[in-house]
Design an enzyme around this catalytic site. Structure first.
Site, PDB file in Angstrom:
ATOM      1  N   ASP A  26       8.835  14.477   4.099  1.00  0.00           N
ATOM      2  CA  ASP A  26      10.052  15.270   4.256  1.00  0.00           C
ATOM      3  C   ASP A  26      10.820  14.948   5.533  1.00  0.00           C
ATOM      4  O   ASP A  26      12.025  15.185   5.619  1.00  0.00           O
ATOM      5  CB  ASP A  26       9.752  16.772   4.160  1.00  0.00           C
ATOM      6  CG  ASP A  26       8.806  17.281   5.229  1.00  0.00           C
ATOM      7  OD1 ASP A  26       8.029  16.484   5.764  1.00  0.00           O
ATOM      8  OD2 ASP A  26       8.849  18.488   5.515  1.00  0.00           O
ATOM      9  N   GLU A  49       0.258   4.737   3.439  1.00  0.00           N
ATOM     10  CA  GLU A  49       0.882   4.148   4.630  1.00  0.00           C
ATOM     11  C   GLU A  49       0.099   2.968   5.189  1.00  0.00           C
ATOM     12  O   GLU A  49       0.695   2.029   5.739  1.00  0.00           O
ATOM     13  CB  GLU A  49       1.050   5.215   5.715  1.00  0.00           C
ATOM     14  CG  GLU A  49       2.054   6.294   5.370  1.00  0.00           C
ATOM     15  CD  GLU A  49       1.471   7.460   4.593  1.00  0.00           C
ATOM     16  OE1 GLU A  49       2.206   8.437   4.333  1.00  0.00           O
ATOM     17  OE2 GLU A  49       0.266   7.391   4.236  1.00  0.00           O
ATOM     18  N   HIS A 112       4.562  21.762  10.322  1.00  0.00           N
ATOM     19  CA  HIS A 112       3.515  20.982   9.665  1.00  0.00           C
ATOM     20  C   HIS A 112       3.504  19.518  10.162  1.00  0.00           C
ATOM     21  O   HIS A 112       4.482  19.024  10.697  1.00  0.00           O
ATOM     22  CB  HIS A 112       3.689  21.008   8.149  1.00  0.00           C
ATOM     23  CG  HIS A 112       5.005  20.475   7.667  1.00  0.00           C
ATOM     24  ND1 HIS A 112       6.180  21.190   7.770  1.00  0.00           N
ATOM     25  CD2 HIS A 112       5.338  19.290   7.076  1.00  0.00           C
ATOM     26  CE1 HIS A 112       7.169  20.470   7.260  1.00  0.00           C
ATOM     27  NE2 HIS A 112       6.680  19.313   6.832  1.00  0.00           N
ATOM     28  N   HIS A 113       2.397  18.861   9.956  1.00  0.00           N
ATOM     29  CA  HIS A 113       2.132  17.490  10.403  1.00  0.00           C
ATOM     30  C   HIS A 113       2.016  17.385  11.923  1.00  0.00           C
ATOM     31  O   HIS A 113       2.141  16.286  12.483  1.00  0.00           O
ATOM     32  CB  HIS A 113       3.185  16.503   9.904  1.00  0.00           C
ATOM     33  CG  HIS A 113       3.271  16.379   8.413  1.00  0.00           C
ATOM     34  ND1 HIS A 113       2.249  16.742   7.567  1.00  0.00           N
ATOM     35  CD2 HIS A 113       4.271  15.921   7.610  1.00  0.00           C
ATOM     36  CE1 HIS A 113       2.615  16.527   6.308  1.00  0.00           C
ATOM     37  NE2 HIS A 113       3.835  16.027   6.305  1.00  0.00           N
ATOM     38  N   GLY A 401      -9.649  -8.474  11.460  1.00  0.00           N
ATOM     39  CA  GLY A 401     -10.700  -8.424  10.449  1.00  0.00           C
ATOM     40  C   GLY A 401     -10.843  -7.106   9.718  1.00  0.00           C
ATOM     41  O   GLY A 401     -11.959  -6.640   9.483  1.00  0.00           O
ATOM     42  N   ASP A 428     -14.943  -8.150  -3.942  1.00  0.00           N
ATOM     43  CA  ASP A 428     -14.909  -6.861  -4.627  1.00  0.00           C
ATOM     44  C   ASP A 428     -14.932  -5.691  -3.659  1.00  0.00           C
ATOM     45  O   ASP A 428     -14.221  -4.697  -3.842  1.00  0.00           O
ATOM     46  CB  ASP A 428     -16.068  -6.755  -5.630  1.00  0.00           C
ATOM     47  CG  ASP A 428     -17.427  -7.130  -5.036  1.00  0.00           C
ATOM     48  OD1 ASP A 428     -17.481  -7.547  -3.860  1.00  0.00           O
ATOM     49  OD2 ASP A 428     -18.442  -7.014  -5.753  1.00  0.00           O
ATOM     50  N   ASN A 455     -19.319 -10.218  -6.262  1.00  0.00           N
ATOM     51  CA  ASN A 455     -20.720 -10.514  -5.938  1.00  0.00           C
ATOM     52  C   ASN A 455     -21.479  -9.246  -5.561  1.00  0.00           C
ATOM     53  O   ASN A 455     -22.449  -9.274  -4.810  1.00  0.00           O
ATOM     54  CB  ASN A 455     -20.829 -11.562  -4.825  1.00  0.00           C
ATOM     55  CG  ASN A 455     -19.943 -11.240  -3.631  1.00  0.00           C
ATOM     56  OD1 ASN A 455     -19.434 -10.131  -3.510  1.00  0.00           O
ATOM     57  ND2 ASN A 455     -19.757 -12.216  -2.759  1.00  0.00           N
ATOM     58  N   GLY A 457     -20.935  -6.260  -3.852  1.00  0.00           N
ATOM     59  CA  GLY A 457     -21.132  -5.600  -2.564  1.00  0.00           C
ATOM     60  C   GLY A 457     -20.595  -6.350  -1.376  1.00  0.00           C
ATOM     61  O   GLY A 457     -19.824  -7.304  -1.506  1.00  0.00           O
ATOM     62  N   GLU A 461     -21.759  -8.427   5.368  1.00  0.00           N
ATOM     63  CA  GLU A 461     -22.694  -7.513   6.012  1.00  0.00           C
ATOM     64  C   GLU A 461     -24.129  -7.784   5.592  1.00  0.00           C
ATOM     65  O   GLU A 461     -25.059  -7.691   6.396  1.00  0.00           O
ATOM     66  CB  GLU A 461     -22.305  -6.061   5.690  1.00  0.00           C
ATOM     67  CG  GLU A 461     -21.109  -5.551   6.476  1.00  0.00           C
ATOM     68  CD  GLU A 461     -19.777  -6.117   5.982  1.00  0.00           C
ATOM     69  OE1 GLU A 461     -19.745  -6.755   4.912  1.00  0.00           O
ATOM     70  OE2 GLU A 461     -18.768  -5.914   6.677  1.00  0.00           O
TER      71      GLU A 461
END
Length: 546
Positions: A26, A49, A112-113, A401, A428, A455, A457, A461
């Site tokens: 708004d 955003e 608000h916000h 990254g 993925d 693959n 996952g 990591e």
């Protein structure tokens, strides 16, 4: 009546921006009316955003500049991660935040916000650390502040922030009288050029290393002219890939520290003079700072810092400096150039699709002019050593990254450069963060080729730590059919599910041929399979984190 909003939009258009991204709220709705009323600008609404910031980043990388709009507080904070990535990697993005009226802010009303404390400056202050300039527009300062902030974006190639209260946007203004001229500081490069000339003259095995700042300032042509004139060998960091034509015989390959293949690794590490141009030796670009040369071998020229064999000085204006390299007092390099090593076509054993067979096939698939984005996962490390063709442009985010970045970024870049075929490689896990913009791509009728590497996952990591841990698992989606969930039809999208080398080859041929539909290719890969570069780098990162 001509307004401040008109003035701002005229300036954006003057600087080559045709599309503006964002999410309505708004506090910015009346400003959005100004955008949608124009025939020379297009509003591209985003799902959130953060994605708008990512999309604006991709647009700026190929267009040179971009803009997106959020609402105050909740909107701008959702976007702040994307803006930080643009700051880290020198991408000039303009964030315009629609905020409450000046009267509301001055009265410290609990609207608000906000945080409910009457202070409207919290979020603006948060942007000080991740933007090159911040402006809180008022009726009195709006025009001069808009020009100042836009000039900073142009000269520093970093994001800037405009806080635009509702009433200020609607206030009367005068049209621009003069074009917005990029402000630049006058610099004398004579001493620096003399130093570089002297060391090149004495050098037996010099080498140039190109980095991402050259792409930010769009200095590919001056770089090419410099290399050709003096016959110098050149490599690039992964953070800087596509700054130089990889089909040119002067290009030796991508240098990434200790993980670099021989003989390129030894050629760089043993060079008696290294000239770094617009490059940062980050951990992800140099395999955990494992480069084999020292500061005593190099001169590094960057926008933030100049380093002369370890002595640090303030940075320079790269777009002014690079063309002056043509004036060096140097006859040129007369030594041998190493041939670039191309990815060998892997043997198709039992037609099994692996990371190796995938990336060797992709090198043959690419053609001049393609714009390729590779997500910061197996995709980026797979693409690092894939040789690009002439006039290609590469989008990655190895310094910041932030996973999921490239999906919106490639859509933004496609909108900026619709004549080029855009190709995205994304895992993925990363896709699940920003997949909402698939609906935007379908709505805007753009036709990139998107490879979804399934693959199961978070492979990066898993390689670093916790291979079997549940925090590296993700829900399994029906990726092949996702486009139809987001509004695609058989007339607008072609989908493929690739399990074998033969499947891949058929999909590559079909996707390249079909230019009127978005091409969506799900690639099934083994969970434990990863590019060799990633496996090596993961061990380095694991040690670095211990």
């Amino acid at each position: 009546m001509y307004t401040v909003a008109d003035y701002l939009l005229d300036r954006l258009k003057e600087l080559g921006i045709d599309d503006i991204f964002g999410v309505p709220g708004d506090y910015n709705l009346k400003f959005l009316d100004q955008i949608t009323a124009r025939k020379d600008l297009k509003w591209i609404g985003n799902a959130n955003e953060l994605n708008a910031a990512y999309m604006a980043d991709g647009y700026a990388r190929t267009n040179g500049l971009s803009a997106f709009v959020t609402t105050f507080g909740v909107g701008e904070l959702s976007a702040i991660n994307g803006l930080a990535g643009s700051y880290a990697e020198n991408v000039p993005v303009i964030e315009i935040v629609g905020s409450p009226t000046t009267k509301v802010q001055e009265a410290k009303k609990l609207v608000h916000h906000t945080l409910g404390d009457g202070d409207f400056m919290h979020f603006e202050k948060m942007h000080d650390e991740i933007t090159a300039a911040v402006a809180h527009l008022t009726i009195e300062n709006a025009l001069t502040e808009i020009d100042r902030v836009l000039q900073v974006a142009l000269t520093q190639k970093r994001p800037v922030y405009l806080n635009l209260p509702i009433d200020v946007a609607e206030s009367e203004a005068t049209k621009p009288v003069h074009a917005l001229i990029k402000a630049s500081r006058e610099e004398d490069f004579s001493d620096l050029l003399k130093t570089i000339s002297e060391h090149l003259q004495r050098s037996v095995s010099p080498i140039v290393i190109a980095g991402h700042e050259l792409l930010s300032w769009q200095l590919e042509q001056p770089l090419a002219a410099f290399i050709q004139k003096f016959n110098l060998p050149i490599t690039s960091l992964p953070l800087g890939k596509s700054a130089f034509n990889e089909e040119d015989p002067h290009y030796l390959g991508t240098y990434s520290g200790s993980t670099t293949a021989e003989p390129l690794k030894n050629r760089v590490d043993s060079a008696d003079f290294i000239l770094l141009l617009g490059a940062k030796l980050t951990d992800s670009a140099t395999s955990g700072f494992s480069f084999g040369f020292s500061e005593q071998q190099m001169i590094s020229i960057g926008c933030d810092e100049v380093s002369l064999f370890g002595t640090k000085e303030k940075g320079i204006q790269l777009d002014q400096f690079l063309p002056t390299l043509m004036n060096l007092s140097y006859e040129g390099y007369s030594g041998e150039l190493l041939p670039m090593i191309h990815a060998a076509r892997e043997e198709e054993i039992n037609d099994t699709l692996t990371q190796k067979t995938l990336w060797s096939s992709i090198e043959s698939f690419l053609i001049p002019g393609d714009i390729v984005a590779a997500e910061q996962g197996t995709s980026f490390f797979g693409m690092t050593n894939v040789a690009l063709k002439k006039d290609m442009f590469f989008i990655g985010q190895p310094l910041w990254g932030s996973i999921g970045y490239t999906f919106p970024a490639v859509i933004g870049s496609q909108l900026a450069k619709p004549a080029n075929r855009h190709i995205l490689f994304i895992g993925d896990g990363s896709l699940q963060l920003t997949v909402q913009e698939l609906g935007t791509a379908i709505r805007e009728k753009i036709t990139p080729i998107i490879f979804v590497l399934n693959n199961n996952g978070y492979t990066v990591e898993r390689e670093i730590h916790g291979e079997q841990e549940p925090y590296n698992d993700i829900p399994m989606w029906d990726y092949q059919h996702l486009p139809f969930v987001f509004g695609g039809t058989n007339d607008s999208v072609a989908t493929y599910k690739v399990r074998t080398v033969n499947d891949l080859n058929e999909a590559l041929i079909a996707a390249r041929k079909e230019t009127e539909k978005l091409q969506w290719i799900e690639v099934i890969l083994d969970q434990k399979d990863a590019p060799e570069l990633l496996k090596k780098l993961a061990k380095i990162f694991a040690k670095q984190n211990s």
